[in-house]
Design a protein around this motif. Structure first.
Motif, mmCIF file in Angstrom:
data_model
loop_
_atom_site.group_PDB
_atom_site.id
_atom_site.type_symbol
_atom_site.label_atom_id
_atom_site.label_comp_id
_atom_site.label_asym_id
_atom_site.label_seq_id
_atom_site.Cartn_x
_atom_site.Cartn_y
_atom_site.Cartn_z
ATOM 1 N N LEU A 201 5.549 -5.004 -5.492
ATOM 2 C CA LEU A 201 5.111 -4.171 -5.453
ATOM 3 C C LEU A 201 3.972 -3.905 -5.250
ATOM 4 C CD1 LEU A 201 5.439 -0.836 -6.525
ATOM 5 C CD2 LEU A 201 4.177 -1.230 -8.772
ATOM 6 N N LEU A 202 2.550 -4.654 -4.830
ATOM 7 C CA LEU A 202 1.770 -3.955 -3.945
ATOM 8 C C LEU A 202 2.428 -4.053 -2.434
ATOM 9 C CD1 LEU A 202 -1.112 -5.050 -5.980
ATOM 10 C CD2 LEU A 202 -0.858 -2.998 -5.510
ATOM 11 N N ALA A 203 2.644 -5.402 -2.342
ATOM 12 C CA ALA A 203 3.803 -5.491 -0.988
ATOM 13 C C ALA A 203 4.037 -4.721 -0.090
ATOM 14 C CB ALA A 203 4.127 -6.543 -0.830
ATOM 15 N N LEU A 204 4.809 -3.786 -1.337
ATOM 16 C CA LEU A 204 6.373 -2.921 -0.782
ATOM 17 C C LEU A 204 4.873 -1.370 -0.603
ATOM 18 C CD1 LEU A 204 8.723 -3.097 -3.728
ATOM 19 C CD2 LEU A 204 9.245 -3.727 -1.161
ATOM 20 N N MET A 205 4.509 -1.686 -1.159
ATOM 21 C CA MET A 205 3.403 0.187 -1.520
ATOM 22 C C MET A 205 3.058 0.253 0.826
ATOM 23 S SD MET A 205 1.245 0.508 -4.149
ATOM 24 C CE MET A 205 1.888 0.622 -5.637
ATOM 25 N N THR A 206 2.634 -1.955 0.838
ATOM 26 C CA THR A 206 1.953 -1.655 1.822
ATOM 27 C C THR A 206 2.990 -1.082 2.976
ATOM 28 O OG1 THR A 206 2.644 -3.758 2.724
ATOM 29 C CG2 THR A 206 0.415 -3.014 1.435
ATOM 30 N N ARG A 207 4.181 -1.012 3.239
ATOM 31 C CA ARG A 207 5.484 -1.355 4.097
ATOM 32 C C ARG A 207 7.301 0.394 3.847
ATOM 33 N NH1 ARG A 207 8.805 -5.876 6.861
ATOM 34 N NH2 ARG A 207 11.063 -4.683 7.440
ATOM 35 N N VAL A 208 6.920 0.859 2.031
ATOM 36 C CA VAL A 208 7.800 1.383 2.110
ATOM 37 C C VAL A 208 7.085 2.867 3.068
ATOM 38 C CG1 VAL A 208 9.214 2.716 0.165
ATOM 39 C CG2 VAL A 208 9.113 -0.475 0.203
ATOM 40 N N GLU A 209 8.610 3.768 2.975
ATOM 41 C CA GLU A 209 8.155 5.388 3.661
ATOM 42 C C GLU A 209 8.209 6.023 2.165
ATOM 43 O OE1 GLU A 209 10.705 6.569 6.728
ATOM 44 O OE2 GLU A 209 9.488 5.342 8.344
ATOM 45 N N ASP A 210 7.510 5.943 1.125
ATOM 46 C CA ASP A 210 7.599 6.577 0.089
ATOM 47 C C ASP A 210 7.298 7.818 0.187
ATOM 48 O OD1 ASP A 210 7.987 6.778 -2.617
ATOM 49 O OD2 ASP A 210 6.734 5.035 -3.006
ATOM 50 N N THR A 211 8.913 9.154 0.347
ATOM 51 C CA THR A 211 8.976 9.917 -0.047
ATOM 52 C C THR A 211 8.231 11.192 -0.864
ATOM 53 O OG1 THR A 211 11.318 10.447 -0.160
ATOM 54 C CG2 THR A 211 10.667 10.379 1.908
ATOM 55 N N THR A 212 7.886 10.256 -2.225
ATOM 56 C CA THR A 212 8.249 10.653 -4.164
ATOM 57 C C THR A 212 6.151 10.876 -3.700
ATOM 58 O OG1 THR A 212 9.691 9.248 -4.399
ATOM 59 C CG2 THR A 212 7.467 10.645 -6.652
ATOM 60 N N ILE A 213 5.004 9.669 -2.693
ATOM 61 C CA ILE A 213 4.806 9.997 -2.641
ATOM 62 C C ILE A 213 3.784 11.248 -1.499
ATOM 63 C CG2 ILE A 213 2.588 8.750 -1.700
ATOM 64 C CD1 ILE A 213 3.533 6.219 -2.020
ATOM 65 N N VAL A 214 4.846 11.277 -0.550
ATOM 66 C CA VAL A 214 4.832 11.908 0.270
ATOM 67 C C VAL A 214 4.770 13.881 -0.334
ATOM 68 C CG1 VAL A 214 4.983 13.518 2.554
ATOM 69 C CG2 VAL A 214 4.924 10.845 2.376
ATOM 70 N N HIS A 215 5.723 13.692 -1.122
ATOM 71 C CA HIS A 215 6.141 14.332 -2.243
ATOM 72 C C HIS A 215 5.155 15.650 -2.936
ATOM 73 C CE1 HIS A 215 8.161 17.583 -4.336
ATOM 74 N NE2 HIS A 215 8.182 16.861 -5.622
ATOM 75 N N ARG A 216 4.729 14.244 -3.874
ATOM 76 C CA ARG A 216 3.641 14.828 -4.815
ATOM 77 C C ARG A 216 2.101 14.908 -4.292
ATOM 78 N NH1 ARG A 216 5.004 13.602 -10.336
ATOM 79 N NH2 ARG A 216 2.616 13.340 -10.651
ATOM 80 N N SER A 217 1.747 14.353 -3.021
ATOM 81 C CA SER A 217 0.403 14.070 -2.714
ATOM 82 C C SER A 217 0.630 14.562 -1.267
ATOM 83 C CB SER A 217 0.049 12.543 -2.936
ATOM 84 O OG SER A 217 -0.663 12.615 -1.650
ATOM 85 N N SER A 218 0.965 13.988 0.092
ATOM 86 C CA SER A 218 0.566 14.435 1.157
ATOM 87 C C SER A 218 0.851 13.253 2.336
ATOM 88 C CB SER A 218 -0.346 15.051 1.620
ATOM 89 O OG SER A 218 -1.713 13.753 1.732
ATOM 90 N N ILE A 219 0.910 13.532 3.675
ATOM 91 C CA ILE A 219 1.527 12.558 4.273
ATOM 92 C C ILE A 219 0.094 11.350 4.287
ATOM 93 C CG2 ILE A 219 0.347 13.429 6.375
ATOM 94 C CD1 ILE A 219 3.731 10.760 6.702
ATOM 95 N N GLU A 220 -1.425 11.905 3.947
ATOM 96 C CA GLU A 220 -2.295 11.543 4.170
ATOM 97 C C GLU A 220 -2.789 10.876 2.859
ATOM 98 O OE1 GLU A 220 -2.829 14.655 6.906
ATOM 99 O OE2 GLU A 220 -2.294 14.519 4.767
ATOM 100 N N GLY A 221 -1.723 11.033 1.374
ATOM 101 C CA GLY A 221 -2.041 9.781 0.710
ATOM 102 C C GLY A 221 -0.415 9.099 0.707
ATOM 103 N N LEU A 222 0.072 9.016 2.042
ATOM 104 C CA LEU A 222 0.875 7.837 2.378
ATOM 105 C C LEU A 222 0.302 6.617 3.027
ATOM 106 C CD1 LEU A 222 3.706 6.173 2.212
ATOM 107 C CD2 LEU A 222 4.134 6.975 4.090
#
Length: 283
Positions: A201-222
């Motif tokens: 999961l951590l490895a995927l976090m370093t790479r995936v364009e997770d739009t859920t993160i951007v939606h709940r937080s921001s592009i800076e959050g990604l």
């Protein structure tokens, strides 16, 4: 293997992958058996109810691949809509598995297609088949859209150019093939299943364009998530005391910032599903 046995096997793997994802702990910002992560409207039981509700549809997704040669994506859509309906009914309106239904549904259908064509089912053939099924999805669903009634994914694409899960599937699950699977296989040699899934999961976090993160937080959050996950992995992740300490800090910081890497969680389930299909189909 008879068609019936194949359908049962793939659907079992799909459910196992769905349950293992939510059962993995710790997962910063995400629901586990011991934490609600950044969510106030769902918990572990919510996910178990949801998984139980959507599980029968995995069989229908596989059958689409087995029974049809063309226009598979459009044949999957009404099944996905029914699965979402039952998910929302089971969770009383909470979106637990919408992204996973799409992703796992595609892998189920791709598996069925490859079986029908008598092609060996492995990561590369599944990648190629998912790419074929979803060809043009970014153009159709993100680029040529009106500004009214945008989904979160469409809104984020228009603002930041992130293609999210649609980009992932159109590229043949590239993040899973190049990042998720290699990291899981490396981890499972030295760690137990739970801890291997956390590191993946951590490895995927370093790479995936997770739009859920951007939606709940921001592009800076990604970017915050990517740097934090990279730091945890460089410290050893679940293999070291320092790595585990960073992961626990991540969880607290993600909760504070309302960050939930739900897209990465879906990709984790899909990573394990492809790993397990390869392993079991090769026996």
């Amino acid at each position: 293997m008879k068609n019936e046995n194949f359908i049962i096997k793939i659907s079992q793997i799909a459910l196992e992958s769905t349950l293992l994802e939510v059962s993995t702990h710790p997962k910063p910002g995400l629901v586990t058996p011991f934490s609600n992560g950044s969510h106030k409207d769902m918990d572990y039981v919510t996910f178990i109810k949801s998984a139980s509700a959507i599980a029968p549809y995995f069989i229908d997704f596989i059958k689409v691949g087995l029974n049809y040669k063309d226009d598979i994506l459009n044949k999957l859509r009404p099944i996905g809509v029914m699965a979402e309906r039952d998910m929302f009914r089971a969770t009383r309106g909470v979106n637990t598995h919408k992204g996973l239904i799409f992703l796992i549904g595609l892998i189920c259908a791709a598996s069925g297609t490859l079986y029908r064509k008598k092609i060996k089912i492995d990561r590369l053939s599944l990648s190629d088949e998912v790419k074929r099924i979803t060809e043009g999805i970014v153009e159709r669903e993100l680029k040529n859209i009106e500004d009214e009634k945008l989904t979160n994914g469409q809104r984020i694409y228009k603002k930041y150019g992130l293609t999210g899960i649609r980009g992932e599937v159109e590229k043949g699950l590239k993040s899973i093939i190049e990042c998720g699977l290699p990291n899981f296989e490396k981890s499972i040699e030295v760690l137990n299943l739970n801890d291997s899934l956390v590191n993946t999961l951590l490895a995927l976090m370093t790479r995936v364009e997770d739009t859920t993160i951007v939606h709940r937080s921001s592009i800076e959050g990604l970017e915050f998530v990517r740097k934090y996950a990279k730091m945890a992995l460089e410290a050893g992740g679940m293999l070291t005391e320092e790595g585990r300490s960073i992961i626990n800090r991540m969880d607290e910081d993600f909760k504070e910032r309302n960050i939930s890497p739900g897209g990465c969680a879906d990709m984790l389930a899909a990573t394990y599903m492809i790993y397990k299909i390869e392993k079991d189909m090769g026996e």
